[in-house]
Write an enzyme that holds these catalytic residues in place. Sequence first.
Site, PDB file in Angstrom:
ATOM      1  N   HIS B 142       0.829  -1.205   0.000  1.00 12.53           N
ATOM      2  CA  HIS B 142       0.000   0.000   0.000  1.00 12.53           C
ATOM      3  C   HIS B 142       0.868   1.262   0.000  1.00 12.53           C
ATOM      4  CE1 HIS B 142      -3.142   2.882   0.963  1.00 12.53           C
ATOM      5  NE2 HIS B 142      -2.497   3.232   2.058  1.00 12.53           N
ATOM      6  N   LYS B 262     -10.147  12.050   6.511  1.00 11.10           N
ATOM      7  CA  LYS B 262     -10.345  10.773   7.201  1.00 11.10           C
ATOM      8  C   LYS B 262     -11.342  10.886   8.356  1.00 11.10           C
ATOM      9  CE  LYS B 262      -6.592   8.439   5.515  1.00 11.10           C
ATOM     10  NZ  LYS B 262      -6.563   7.077   5.001  1.00 11.10           N
TER      11      LYS B 262
END
Lengths: 427, 427
Positions: B142, B262
């Site tokens: 990632h 987020k």
Amino acid sequence: MGITANNPDRKSWLEIAPESDFPIQNIPFGVFLTKENIVTVGTRLGDFAIDLGALQQLGYFEGIELTDDVFLQDTLNDFISDGKKTWRLVRNRIADIFDAENPALRDNKKHRDVVIFKMEDVEMQLPVFIGDYTDFYSSKEHATNVGKMFRDPENALLPNWLHIPVGYHGRSSTIVPSGIPVHRPMGQTMPADATTPVFGPSRLVDFELETAFITTDANIMGENIPVNEAEDHIFGMVLLNDWSARDIQKWEYVPLGPFLAKNFASSISPWIVTMDALEPFRCEQPKQEPAPLPYLQQEGNHAFDINLQVAIAPENTEETVVCNSNLKYMYWTMSQQLAHHTINGCRINSGDMMGSGTISGPTEDSFGSMLELTWGGKNPIPMKDGTERKFINDGDTVIIRGYCKNDTIRIGFGEVSTKLLPPITTK
Amino acid sequence: MGITANNPDRKSWLEIAPESDFPIQNIPFGVFLTKENIVTVGTRLGDFAIDLGALQQLGYFEGIELTDDVFLQDTLNDFISDGKKTWRLVRNRIADIFDAENPALRDNKKHRDVVIFKMEDVEMQLPVFIGDYTDFYSSKEHATNVGKMFRDPENALLPNWLHIPVGYHGRSSTIVPSGIPVHRPMGQTMPADATTPVFGPSRLVDFELETAFITTDANIMGENIPVNEAEDHIFGMVLLNDWSARDIQKWEYVPLGPFLAKNFASSISPWIVTMDALEPFRCEQPKQEPAPLPYLQQEGNHAFDINLQVAIAPENTEETVVCNSNLKYMYWTMSQQLAHHTINGCRINSGDMMGSGTISGPTEDSFGSMLELTWGGKNPIPMKDGTERKFINDGDTVIIRGYCKNDTIRIGFGEVSTKLLPPITTK
């Protein structure tokens, strides 16, 4: 409803030194522990701590709609949830109770004995349970100074900075009140001349001069708080020393921001000074150019003229003042910070804390961290004991003070005073 | 003390489908609300929710030192504080109570009626009060993928990444359990062809496939948790969808990390699967080269073989699986994450949550976000209903599932299933 507690002519029947941070025009809120191990919500007048739980039980808040025993708690969160109208009613009432002309408590020794403590006989606690702690980065001078040192001197301010009150999440579990010592953190750093990182105590422990505001629960998930309503959801302010380990920070912070460099400790002053008390010290914020997006635009004055000072006291010697700054220099206001924080629907709870970011002023002696004051350690600061400091030494106590003053009154925050101890040996 | 609850041969007198995530070898912990509006700590067997508060009151935990009414609470925090020995005793006892050969509850209809609920008759709550939420960034795949897209394809992995389990603080107030819809966030972004930022709904809402672990209170401020003790302080795990708004993230995240991109929502599965239950699925972690600093070095196997899947269900149509991954691919282990988090003395409390970071595997269909799966939107994914997705649309439901399987047992996490709604109109 007027803020009658702010009447500058009012005097108290309690003896309060003229230069006290806590005249009858202040009336902050905090939580303290008595020698009998009783925790209660309180206020402070001069050098006296006042037990608001006892006052409530004795009926002094009659006529104000308050949750039962809202002050007989170990945090202010429930009181803060009661909302701005209640905060104001209670603060006005406290001013009345201690008004020189009011005999009710003044002349009732039995009541006075259970309500009034000497400050030296109580131990201050964290005033709120802090669910979430956010730290902003709202001083243009600080962001520019750090950009010059850590990144590119020619483009010190990043492209987003003039458009966004940049912020990030901090750690709640390590927020402590004034007086609790903190340990120098151990950690991983990459020395300038090394190719692999090393482990050991941070060599560059720094303070950050900040203030922080405490919110009430203001929205549900998905909803925003408009910039022009934001101040209604701010209960009050404290002083904040957002301890930082610069060497750990430098190695860890790209790309996701500061983590272990900050989360070992954040120290706050224990009395929350209300926004109502700070109202006389409202002033104009710096002009914002370019104009921010409409959701951040506001009319009127939303900065606050709060004098701030940082001193370092090496062990067993007198302190040296290393910084004089002021909150009014901040580019982004608290209402803009809160409006931005919630524009995506982020839920804000009672007792959440939001730090200003390091408060650096325009002059070199107003920079809010050793990193900036010594310019990365290049220009050490002489102490009165003959030593000098690039950063903070083990045994040093860092003291942040703050107060507001106009022609008629002075109200203050007291201080956040914290000793730095050596690291605990790693297990 | 053995983990007798893990006995693969044990069967329950409750009827449990063979492919259930919740056989008698699982025994997770959660909090649920009954139709009578009673909140209790519970476990799950098959499609039954078990009221542990009622079991305790009826004496089924006799002989285990438990705080009074530790299960008659709306969070698991106090139970988690009781420590690993107690968790194991309770889980072993629950396995005994529901063992096919044990008549005590099996043959007591009056008790069964107050202890056992159908899952369809209860509403799952957040299992813990989460004081602090930390998110790590521990998948090498990632971090490499994101580095290629957001930064420099030639130097995708940043210099610190192989030395530090990089992490950052998230927002606790917006963590919600499976089933609670979340709103697309509004926010500030800088379009590729623009010179000034714009305001509007995020156009690039993404999921992040993660797991998270829940800690107990393990240290005091200043103390670290050694890597070889870290697992003792982890109660269990949940699935986590760490919702992300990629366009907001890109504009805001330098230099202090993700914030509004987020903190609008993070969704978790409601049942905490204990580390004891996951013990049979322990496996070797990827080789770490270069070797980490000694405080991060550990002997033995500390990865866990947990199959993970993400599906998208457009409104009113069947779902399409978009990702199959596995937690075992993670470069940094949970014990390394917790040891690193505390190496500076950061205090960890009961109920703190630590996310793995997006779990991307080595193959293109194992990437844990739409950002990676569609490579920044370049390769849309076809849905079974004929539409395609670059990111998540309003009305879509994102479902993350996870399970472990070996020759004898299968235990699972259930799912975290969350519908994305349009933004609430900005005030």
